[in-house]
Scaffold this motif. Sequence first.
Motif, PDB file in Angstrom:
ATOM      1  N   ASN A  22       9.434 -14.682 -21.457  1.00 53.13           N
ATOM      2  CA  ASN A  22       9.815 -14.334 -20.086  1.00 53.13           C
ATOM      3  C   ASN A  22      11.325 -14.390 -19.893  1.00 53.13           C
ATOM      4  OD1 ASN A  22       7.128 -14.001 -19.445  1.00 53.13           O
ATOM      5  ND2 ASN A  22       6.885 -16.068 -18.644  1.00 53.13           N
ATOM      6  N   GLY A  23      11.971 -15.341 -20.561  1.00 54.26           N
ATOM      7  CA  GLY A  23      13.419 -15.420 -20.473  1.00 54.26           C
ATOM      8  C   GLY A  23      14.083 -14.196 -21.065  1.00 54.26           C
ATOM      9  N   ALA A  24      13.555 -13.743 -22.200  1.00 54.74           N
ATOM     10  CA  ALA A  24      14.098 -12.541 -22.824  1.00 54.74           C
ATOM     11  C   ALA A  24      13.942 -11.329 -21.908  1.00 54.74           C
ATOM     12  CB  ALA A  24      13.397 -12.291 -24.162  1.00 54.74           C
ATOM     13  N   GLN A  25      12.783 -11.223 -21.262  1.00 52.11           N
ATOM     14  CA  GLN A  25      12.561 -10.109 -20.346  1.00 52.11           C
ATOM     15  C   GLN A  25      13.544 -10.152 -19.177  1.00 52.11           C
ATOM     16  OE1 GLN A  25       8.439 -10.544 -19.308  1.00 52.11           O
ATOM     17  NE2 GLN A  25       7.706  -9.412 -21.100  1.00 52.11           N
ATOM     18  N   ARG A  26      13.822 -11.347 -18.678  1.00 54.20           N
ATOM     19  CA  ARG A  26      14.713 -11.469 -17.524  1.00 54.20           C
ATOM     20  C   ARG A  26      16.119 -10.967 -17.835  1.00 54.20           C
ATOM     21  NH1 ARG A  26      15.528 -17.032 -14.129  1.00 54.20           N
ATOM     22  NH2 ARG A  26      13.324 -16.638 -13.660  1.00 54.20           N
ATOM     23  N   ALA A  30      15.175  -8.041 -26.486  1.00 52.43           N
ATOM     24  CA  ALA A  30      13.942  -8.050 -27.267  1.00 52.43           C
ATOM     25  C   ALA A  30      13.616  -9.486 -27.650  1.00 52.43           C
ATOM     26  CB  ALA A  30      14.103  -7.191 -28.518  1.00 52.43           C
ATOM     27  N   LEU A  31      12.310  -9.786 -27.782  1.00 50.13           N
ATOM     28  CA  LEU A  31      11.883 -11.145 -28.091  1.00 50.13           C
ATOM     29  C   LEU A  31      12.510 -11.650 -29.393  1.00 50.13           C
ATOM     30  CD1 LEU A  31      10.210 -13.661 -27.566  1.00 50.13           C
ATOM     31  CD2 LEU A  31       8.240 -12.490 -28.600  1.00 50.13           C
ATOM     32  N   ALA A  32      12.520 -10.804 -30.423  1.00 49.23           N
ATOM     33  CA  ALA A  32      13.075 -11.222 -31.718  1.00 49.23           C
ATOM     34  C   ALA A  32      14.555 -11.571 -31.580  1.00 49.23           C
ATOM     35  CB  ALA A  32      12.875 -10.123 -32.752  1.00 49.23           C
ATOM     36  N   SER A  33      15.288 -10.749 -30.826  1.00 50.89           N
ATOM     37  CA  SER A  33      16.711 -10.997 -30.627  1.00 50.89           C
ATOM     38  C   SER A  33      16.929 -12.286 -29.847  1.00 50.89           C
ATOM     39  CB  SER A  33      17.346  -9.824 -29.886  1.00 50.89           C
ATOM     40  OG  SER A  33      18.704 -10.080 -29.589  1.00 50.89           O
ATOM     41  N   ALA A  34      16.084 -12.513 -28.820  1.00 53.14           N
ATOM     42  CA  ALA A  34      16.206 -13.716 -28.011  1.00 53.14           C
ATOM     43  C   ALA A  34      15.937 -14.961 -28.848  1.00 53.14           C
ATOM     44  CB  ALA A  34      15.241 -13.653 -26.824  1.00 53.14           C
ATOM     45  N   GLU A  36      16.297 -15.316 -32.041  1.00 53.29           N
ATOM     46  CA  GLU A  36      17.405 -15.511 -32.975  1.00 53.29           C
ATOM     47  C   GLU A  36      18.623 -16.108 -32.272  1.00 53.29           C
ATOM     48  OE1 GLU A  36      18.953 -15.715 -36.676  1.00 53.29           O
ATOM     49  OE2 GLU A  36      16.911 -15.059 -36.133  1.00 53.29           O
ATOM     50  N   ARG A  37      18.868 -15.676 -31.023  1.00 52.67           N
ATOM     51  CA  ARG A  37      20.001 -16.205 -30.278  1.00 52.67           C
ATOM     52  C   ARG A  37      19.794 -17.687 -29.947  1.00 52.67           C
ATOM     53  NH1 ARG A  37      23.999 -13.290 -27.764  1.00 52.67           N
ATOM     54  NH2 ARG A  37      24.017 -11.032 -28.143  1.00 52.67           N
ATOM     55  N   ILE A  38      18.587 -18.056 -29.534  1.00 54.92           N
ATOM     56  CA  ILE A  38      18.301 -19.461 -29.233  1.00 54.92           C
ATOM     57  C   ILE A  38      18.479 -20.314 -30.491  1.00 54.92           C
ATOM     58  CG2 ILE A  38      16.508 -21.105 -28.579  1.00 54.92           C
ATOM     59  CD1 ILE A  38      17.585 -19.617 -26.206  1.00 54.92           C
ATOM     60  N   LYS A  39      17.958 -19.820 -31.616  1.00 56.27           N
ATOM     61  CA  LYS A  39      18.113 -20.536 -32.891  1.00 56.27           C
ATOM     62  C   LYS A  39      19.587 -20.686 -33.242  1.00 56.27           C
ATOM     63  CE  LYS A  39      16.828 -20.306 -37.787  1.00 56.27           C
ATOM     64  NZ  LYS A  39      16.137 -19.493 -38.832  1.00 56.27           N
ATOM     65  N   GLY A  40      20.361 -19.614 -33.061  1.00 53.43           N
ATOM     66  CA  GLY A  40      21.786 -19.664 -33.355  1.00 53.43           C
ATOM     67  C   GLY A  40      22.522 -20.630 -32.448  1.00 53.43           C
TER      68      GLY A  40
END
Length: 297
Positions: A22-26, A30-34, A36-40
């Motif tokens: 839901n955060g990625a949608q907001r 894209a979910l995969a990109s989101a 990866e960003r959180i992991k980074g």
Amino acid sequence: MRFDLVDLQLFVAVAETRSITNGAQRVHLALASASERIKGLEEALGVSLLARGRRGVELTPAGESLLDHARIVLHNIDTMRGDLADFARGMKATVRFLANTSGLSEYLPKTLAAFLAAHPHISIDVEERESSDIARAIVIGAADLGLAAEHALADNIERMPFSEDRLVLVAARNDELANRRQVDFAEVVKRDFVGLISSIALHAHISGHAARLGARLRFRARLNSFDAIGQMVAAGIGIGVMPEVAAKRCARSMKINVIRIRDSWANRRLVICARSFRALPKPAQQLAEHLRKSAPR
């Protein structure tokens, strides 16, 4: 540390929705990109920010700390962008103002309209929040002013009285509760309810008190205004909880009765609040004074 504003915007969205999806949608990622960003972000900071579970995510203590800082950073960026845009349009100031549901729906529209008409070089960003969230935003500097229930404020937050804000029960005139003058909330938590949509702050407040009684409210309908709730209640769909000022207004044109709730949490005082009224920018001081003078008597 290598991260950017998009990372912070994403993290705030994930924290507020308790969901990476839901955060990625907001923030339109894209979910995969989101993910990866959180992991980074976690790798850059060297701490775990989220506890991932089957029903979503929860913030770790480090995540709670980052959320506070991220909101301040993003607020400052928004303020900078807004102020510069306002200068380009000939505007001179923006006041960030948070209000709870009843304040925003019942008291503020006419009051703020009068202020803006009298101060053409000031603009106001108004956002609805639960009183506890308003208190937190005031403390961390994410808002200039708030209109909130006094019980939610810490001692270090300054406040000025605004109005009484009692919450009451409304029921159809043929309901078994209709002739009661007052009721304990525990007596009605198993009834069918008509309430506000879940994104509105008052919904969270009422549902939270039901949870403390070990109950989960059963909603037949969720709407976005007190007038709509009143119409549903009058039709016998369920009972509802709303501010007394809204309930009495609805009762004048709808077949509903107003019943007081005995519980102490239903008796609230709305106050204007700030970290320090004296330290506010002049436009925010002017708005605070206007609200004080416009307070219901």
